[in-house]
Enzyme design. Structure first.
Site, mmCIF file in Angstrom:
data_model
loop_
_atom_site.group_PDB
_atom_site.id
_atom_site.type_symbol
_atom_site.label_atom_id
_atom_site.label_comp_id
_atom_site.label_asym_id
_atom_site.label_seq_id
_atom_site.Cartn_x
_atom_site.Cartn_y
_atom_site.Cartn_z
ATOM 1 N N HIS A 1 44.209 38.676 47.863
ATOM 2 C CA HIS A 1 42.971 37.926 47.647
ATOM 3 C C HIS A 1 42.694 37.711 46.164
ATOM 4 C CE1 HIS A 1 38.902 36.481 48.135
ATOM 5 N NE2 HIS A 1 38.472 37.433 47.325
ATOM 6 N N CYS A 2 43.255 38.544 45.288
ATOM 7 C CA CYS A 2 42.832 38.538 43.887
ATOM 8 C C CYS A 2 43.586 37.538 43.020
ATOM 9 C CB CYS A 2 42.976 39.945 43.305
ATOM 10 S SG CYS A 2 41.883 41.163 44.081
ATOM 11 N N LEU A 3 44.879 37.794 42.784
ATOM 12 C CA LEU A 3 45.581 37.004 41.777
ATOM 13 C C LEU A 3 45.677 35.513 42.089
ATOM 14 C CD1 LEU A 3 48.423 39.166 40.265
ATOM 15 C CD2 LEU A 3 46.029 39.002 39.679
#
Length: 419
Positions: free
Chosen positions: A260-262
């Site tokens: 979900h982050c990078l």
């Protein structure tokens, strides 16, 4: 500080927080809109790698943890932490889940309560968006009636060293009194809280952390492409550079970035800069372009490797090792390994995959899940290492497979080609 905590969202951020809070003595209500999740939690079945069934059983056995879809169970809370997803929709930040969580919890906000947002988002979300949603729904005002703050999540799924409780926690509030209440709460949960002057600083902090990783991963990904064309072993160069004790941090190439982050968080920052200042965040946009095309590059390299063996991709037998986006987890969200597999299937390859952490996840059509046995290795024209789980026996892989394409630098030998 009271003892009733509500955690909105029981995913990879919210559930570990709820479990840790139970250990710290809070009565915790874990809210989630997903009835399937709630049913599993109340049956004692964890779906999060970092929360074992034994931890969940202990929390439930204490009588201080309840999973529910019913927001009415939030009544009388002292602290509420919102840990819902913040995806992109057509390149634009989608705050729908934050808005819905805020509207749902607002009727239960009471004087003296504290609300904290943990979802990764662009600077200004807490003060400019969530604040208004909570005030409208509660008919109260912050900071006069209730406290509001932001504390970015720093969960690293599958990391046995850095867990929620020993990872320093950034904390902020919309005024000094709010900051004190937010800090007091987290100091009961984690070993070290790091206060900053405003939610905007804390929001930018999270985006800085992930943009730093995103840009540096893109750097080594592009470097790996050019090093291969120049006939240089990029992994040897990275190992050598990593001996420098100052001014360098090790990053390694791979088939892309996932989770979900990078793939998402740096775009929140880019969008905010473009919207507020009218400028393009060129580093982020370039990093997005490089990392987004790494799965295609892996497929290209595999195609060239098969051609050298006189085999087309069509009907070639390919065994993919690892489907998750990072090692030692079963999380396949935005996984570059999945993108590689989909592309190979589309080209007509017969693809099997082995991943000891993936079981009930929906998989691409045409993909068969198998065990990582020597027999399966030997049947494949190519074994491609996409996620380097520790549970794979890499000596066996390079011994049993006729040819290995390794995107993670875990195998060596004459039958091994590395990214």
């Amino acid at each position: 500080m009271g003892d009733k905590l509500v955690v909105v969202g029981q995913g990879y951020v919210g559930l570990p927080l709820a479990m840790r809070a139970v250990e710290a003595g809070f009565d915790v209500v874990g809210l989630d809109v997903d009835a399937w999740r709630v049913k599993r939690l109340n049956a004692g079945e964890s779906y999060i790698e970092d929360v074992g069934d034994d931890v969940l059983a202990e929390a439930r056995g204490s009588g201080r943890y309840l999973a529910t879809t019913d927001y009415a169970r939030a009544a009388g809370f002292d602290v509420c932490v919102i840990t819902v997803p913040t995806p992109l929709r057509e390149g634009v930040p989608d705050l729908r889940h934050i808005t819905e969580a805020g509207r749902s919890i607002a009727p239960f906000v009471r004087p003296g309560a504290t609300v904290v947002l943990e979802s990764t988002t662009y600077p200004g979300t807490t003060e400019e968006h969530l604040r208004g949603v909570l005030e409208e729904g509660s008919e109260l005002r912050t900071p006069e009636d209730f406290s509001l703050g932001y504390s970015p999540e720093r969960i690293d799924p599958g990391n046995p060293r850095w867990r929620l409780e020993n990872t320093p926690k950034i904390v902020s509030g919309i005024d000094p009194a709010s900051l004190r209440k937010v800090r007091d709460f987290y100091e009961r949960i984690v070993e070290h809280a790091v206060p900053v002057s405003s939610p905007r600083v804390a929001e930018l902090c999270k985006l800085l952390e992930n943009t730093f990783r995103h840009v540096n991963v893109a750097l080594v990904n592009e470097l790996s492409i050019f090093a291969e064309q120049l006939g240089i072993d990029v992994w040897e160069a990275i190992d050598a550079a990593s001996t420098k004790p100052f001014g360098y941090m090790r990053f390694t190439p791979g088939p892309g970035v996932g989770g979900h982050c990078l793939p998402i968080d740096p775009s929140y920052l880019s969008w905010k800069v473009k919207r507020s200042l009218g400028h393009n965040f060129r580093f982020v946009e370039l990093a997005n372009d490089i990392n987004d095309h790494m799965p295609d590059y892996v497929v290209h390299r595999l195609s060239l490797a098969l051609n050298r063996q006189g085999k087309p991709v069509l009907r070639s037998k390919i065994l993919a090792l690892g489907l998750a986006y990072k090692k030692n987890t079963g999380d396949i969200r935005e996984s570059p390994a999945i993108e590689v597999v989909k592309a190979l299937i589309k080209l007509g390859a017969e693809v099997k995959a082995a991943d000891p952490h993936v079981d009930a996840h929906p998989l691409p059509g045409g993909l068969t899940l198998v065990e990582a046995t020597a027999w399966e290795m030997a049947q494949a024209d190519v074994v491609v290492v996409l996620t380097d789980h520790e549970r794979f026996d890499y000596e066996m892989v390079q011994r049993a497979a006729a040819y290995v394409f390794d995107t993670r630098n875990r195998c060596k030998g004459p039958n091994v080609e590395r990214l």
